[in-house]
Write a protein that holds these residues in place. Sequence first.
Motif, PDB file in Angstrom:
ATOM      1  N   THR A  32      -6.129   0.994   0.153  1.00 48.17           N
ATOM      2  CA  THR A  32      -5.882   2.142  -0.732  1.00 48.17           C
ATOM      3  C   THR A  32      -7.146   2.983  -0.880  1.00 48.17           C
ATOM      4  O   THR A  32      -7.088   4.223  -0.892  1.00 48.17           O
ATOM      5  CB  THR A  32      -5.373   1.666  -2.104  1.00 48.17           C
ATOM      6  OG1 THR A  32      -4.249   0.815  -1.876  1.00 48.17           O
ATOM      7  CG2 THR A  32      -4.940   2.835  -2.981  1.00 48.17           C
ATOM      8  N   ASN A  33      -8.288   2.329  -0.968  1.00 47.12           N
ATOM      9  CA  ASN A  33      -9.543   3.088  -1.081  1.00 47.12           C
ATOM     10  C   ASN A  33      -9.912   3.773   0.220  1.00 47.12           C
ATOM     11  O   ASN A  33     -10.495   4.861   0.207  1.00 47.12           O
ATOM     12  CB  ASN A  33     -10.673   2.186  -1.588  1.00 47.12           C
ATOM     13  CG  ASN A  33     -10.622   2.067  -3.091  1.00 47.12           C
ATOM     14  OD1 ASN A  33     -11.107   2.930  -3.807  1.00 47.12           O
ATOM     15  ND2 ASN A  33      -9.962   1.029  -3.601  1.00 47.12           N
ATOM     16  N   VAL A  84       0.839  -1.214   0.000  1.00 46.90           N
ATOM     17  CA  VAL A  84       0.000   0.000   0.000  1.00 46.90           C
ATOM     18  C   VAL A  84       0.872   1.262   0.000  1.00 46.90           C
ATOM     19  O   VAL A  84       0.587   2.220  -0.728  1.00 46.90           O
ATOM     20  CB  VAL A  84      -0.973  -0.001   1.199  1.00 46.90           C
ATOM     21  CG1 VAL A  84      -1.504   1.398   1.480  1.00 46.90           C
ATOM     22  CG2 VAL A  84      -2.130  -0.954   0.940  1.00 46.90           C
ATOM     23  N   ILE A  85       1.926   1.271   0.794  1.00 43.56           N
ATOM     24  CA  ILE A  85       2.789   2.471   0.823  1.00 43.56           C
ATOM     25  C   ILE A  85       3.386   2.688  -0.577  1.00 43.56           C
ATOM     26  O   ILE A  85       3.397   3.809  -1.106  1.00 43.56           O
ATOM     27  CB  ILE A  85       3.919   2.342   1.879  1.00 43.56           C
ATOM     28  CG1 ILE A  85       3.342   2.081   3.278  1.00 43.56           C
ATOM     29  CG2 ILE A  85       4.825   3.588   1.856  1.00 43.56           C
ATOM     30  CD1 ILE A  85       2.668   3.223   3.960  1.00 43.56           C
ATOM     31  N   GLU A  86       3.827   1.598  -1.200  1.00 45.17           N
ATOM     32  CA  GLU A  86       4.395   1.722  -2.552  1.00 45.17           C
ATOM     33  C   GLU A  86       3.345   2.263  -3.527  1.00 45.17           C
ATOM     34  O   GLU A  86       3.606   3.181  -4.314  1.00 45.17           O
ATOM     35  CB  GLU A  86       4.920   0.365  -3.039  1.00 45.17           C
ATOM     36  CG  GLU A  86       5.436   0.447  -4.465  1.00 45.17           C
ATOM     37  CD  GLU A  86       6.034  -0.857  -4.983  1.00 45.17           C
ATOM     38  OE1 GLU A  86       7.039  -1.320  -4.416  1.00 45.17           O
ATOM     39  OE2 GLU A  86       5.493  -1.409  -5.962  1.00 45.17           O
ATOM     40  N   LEU A  87       2.148   1.695  -3.455  1.00 43.95           N
ATOM     41  CA  LEU A  87       1.087   2.088  -4.391  1.00 43.95           C
ATOM     42  C   LEU A  87       0.672   3.550  -4.186  1.00 43.95           C
ATOM     43  O   LEU A  87       0.544   4.317  -5.151  1.00 43.95           O
ATOM     44  CB  LEU A  87      -0.117   1.150  -4.235  1.00 43.95           C
ATOM     45  CG  LEU A  87      -1.343   1.458  -5.092  1.00 43.95           C
ATOM     46  CD1 LEU A  87      -1.006   1.490  -6.572  1.00 43.95           C
ATOM     47  CD2 LEU A  87      -2.454   0.417  -4.830  1.00 43.95           C
ATOM     48  N   ALA A 121     -17.931   0.039   4.166  1.00 38.02           N
ATOM     49  CA  ALA A 121     -18.453   0.472   2.860  1.00 38.02           C
ATOM     50  C   ALA A 121     -17.412   0.284   1.761  1.00 38.02           C
ATOM     51  O   ALA A 121     -17.717  -0.211   0.669  1.00 38.02           O
ATOM     52  CB  ALA A 121     -18.884   1.935   2.936  1.00 38.02           C
ATOM     53  N   VAL A 122     -16.169   0.655   2.061  1.00 33.36           N
ATOM     54  CA  VAL A 122     -15.086   0.490   1.090  1.00 33.36           C
ATOM     55  C   VAL A 122     -14.903  -1.004   0.774  1.00 33.36           C
ATOM     56  O   VAL A 122     -14.709  -1.394  -0.378  1.00 33.36           O
ATOM     57  CB  VAL A 122     -13.768   1.104   1.658  1.00 33.36           C
ATOM     58  CG1 VAL A 122     -12.567   0.655   0.842  1.00 33.36           C
ATOM     59  CG2 VAL A 122     -13.855   2.619   1.669  1.00 33.36           C
ATOM     60  N   GLY A 123     -15.002  -1.811   1.794  1.00 30.39           N
ATOM     61  CA  GLY A 123     -14.843  -3.261   1.614  1.00 30.39           C
ATOM     62  C   GLY A 123     -15.860  -3.849   0.646  1.00 30.39           C
ATOM     63  O   GLY A 123     -15.522  -4.665  -0.214  1.00 30.39           O
ATOM     64  N   LYS A 168      -9.684   9.423   2.911  1.00 29.90           N
ATOM     65  CA  LYS A 168      -9.113  10.360   3.881  1.00 29.90           C
ATOM     66  C   LYS A 168      -8.164  11.359   3.243  1.00 29.90           C
ATOM     67  O   LYS A 168      -7.759  12.321   3.902  1.00 29.90           O
ATOM     68  CB  LYS A 168      -8.358   9.587   4.986  1.00 29.90           C
ATOM     69  CG  LYS A 168      -9.210   8.547   5.705  1.00 29.90           C
ATOM     70  CD  LYS A 168     -10.315   9.199   6.516  1.00 29.90           C
ATOM     71  CE  LYS A 168     -11.307   8.167   7.031  1.00 29.90           C
ATOM     72  NZ  LYS A 168     -12.605   8.769   7.397  1.00 29.90           N
ATOM     73  N   ALA A 169      -7.772  11.130   2.002  1.00 30.67           N
ATOM     74  CA  ALA A 169      -6.827  12.029   1.328  1.00 30.67           C
ATOM     75  C   ALA A 169      -7.559  13.272   0.855  1.00 30.67           C
ATOM     76  O   ALA A 169      -8.726  13.199   0.476  1.00 30.67           O
ATOM     77  CB  ALA A 169      -6.184  11.314   0.147  1.00 30.67           C
TER      78      ALA A 169
END
Length: 470
Positions: free
Chosen positions: A461-462, A268-271, A374-376, A467-468
């Motif tokens: 990631t989603n 995830v950090i890489e992505l 919800a993201v799941g 939160k981004a």
Amino acid sequence: MKYKHIKNIDTTKDFILPCKKGDLKPIQQFLPVKNPDFDGSFLTHHLIYGKEGNRIYLVGLGEEKNASQIENTFQKFAFETCTFWNAEIQVLGDHLNDAAILKTVIGLEMSQYTIGAFKSTKKDTKKVTISFSSKENIQKVLEEGKFTGEAINKIKGLVDAPPNIKTPEYLGDWAKKSSKEATYTCTVLKHKKLKKQGFDAVIAVGKGSVHPPVVIINEYKAKDTDKIDIAFVGKGITFDSGGLSIKPSTNLHYMKSDMGGAAVVLGVIELVAKLKLNINIVGIVASAENAVDANSYRPGDVINSYSGKTIEIIDTDAEGRLVLADGISYAIKKFNPEYLIDLATLTGSVVRTFGYAAAGMFTENQEMANTMSAVGFKVHERVWQLPMFEDYEKDLQSDVADIKNFNGKPIEGAINAAKFLEFFTEKHPKWMHLDIAGVSFGGSQYAQMKSATGFGIQLITNFIKEKATK
Ligand code: BES
Ligand code: ZN
Ligand code: ZN
């Protein structure tokens, strides 16, 4: 694979027509026949030939309920047919929304994963350009799909890797290399620094192994401020023998997958760095091998931890919660993150509860639980919440130390593990624990034995995207 945006399909060349169940209308004008023997069912595909002898593949998207897992139909389709593809193949994308195009690219990329990385003769990987038609500019979606598929494949490679190769140090080297490619900061703490900084629980778990433990700290900061929005902590047990509380030998080889949480954190950090999301995150991986040796830690031992809290060891097979405790304490002390999420293949109990269908989710923060849930559903990496009632606490009280690592009972296993972790969170208001033991490794049509699923990359990631700031 390479992905390209085109305005229109060249109908004299090979192309793919994604098709919803029972709805041939959007693709009708591209069909050389009126009624192909195809109804768009999920996970099916059908080949017909065009007037120029070109291939026209119909790929089934299924029904609305299958929309969250479109990647599976494209993974299967491409896996089964790509040996016949030419250097370029087109996809009709005009009738698909961005989410469907994203999933399509993820699936196509996932088809390139090869489980036989350690075979002496390797399969050739195809270099195909996949051209998506759309009236909109979908270049960003294509890029995101490619990066996401690649991240999934990379973490599957890690989880499927053999434990003699995939040592804690190997995970550290993987992270260092990734940090240079994707531009983020990576620090790997090895034995001397772990000792000096007080990672006593990590050290205790790794004591019996010839491969010393490491703690990996990955930092990705896109904002002007140093404030960390989310810290992730991953369980990175590269092989879990159980230690002196040794596991039975049946299926023991699968315990190479006990670093599934670490793999998600690393991937995830890489992505996120490649996608350049506007967020500040850190990923902490606490990695050790839980081995049997004269030097191994024992049931009955009392060990210290990064937090200064002492732990009585009842069962050395409850090792994941120990390394996570240090990771969580470190995350709080060093980074004071707004959100704190740990991921771990933590208990057999969660596998018995949810099987391979959902991860166990633990948090007292309902806003976080709702978002993650919800993201799941959206990406078909589902989580399901279990309680954190105070009732479970007294079972972890130790006579001789601050806490014990196992209640000694064959009940409430996943919840008890979560309660143990909670003890080290200093009542962090936005902490969540995800027990991914059932979902990160399982059966599939692409391998005879169980193998990595890539679960967690899209979910986390989603969540980060939610939160981004845009
Ligand atoms: N790594 C295992 C959990 C696990 C089980 C992961 C099955 C994947 C598939 C963990 O370290 C473990 O051994 N947990 C024990 C804890 C018990 C001894 C308190 C368990 O769940 O049985
Ligand atoms: Zn264990
Ligand atoms: Zn374990």
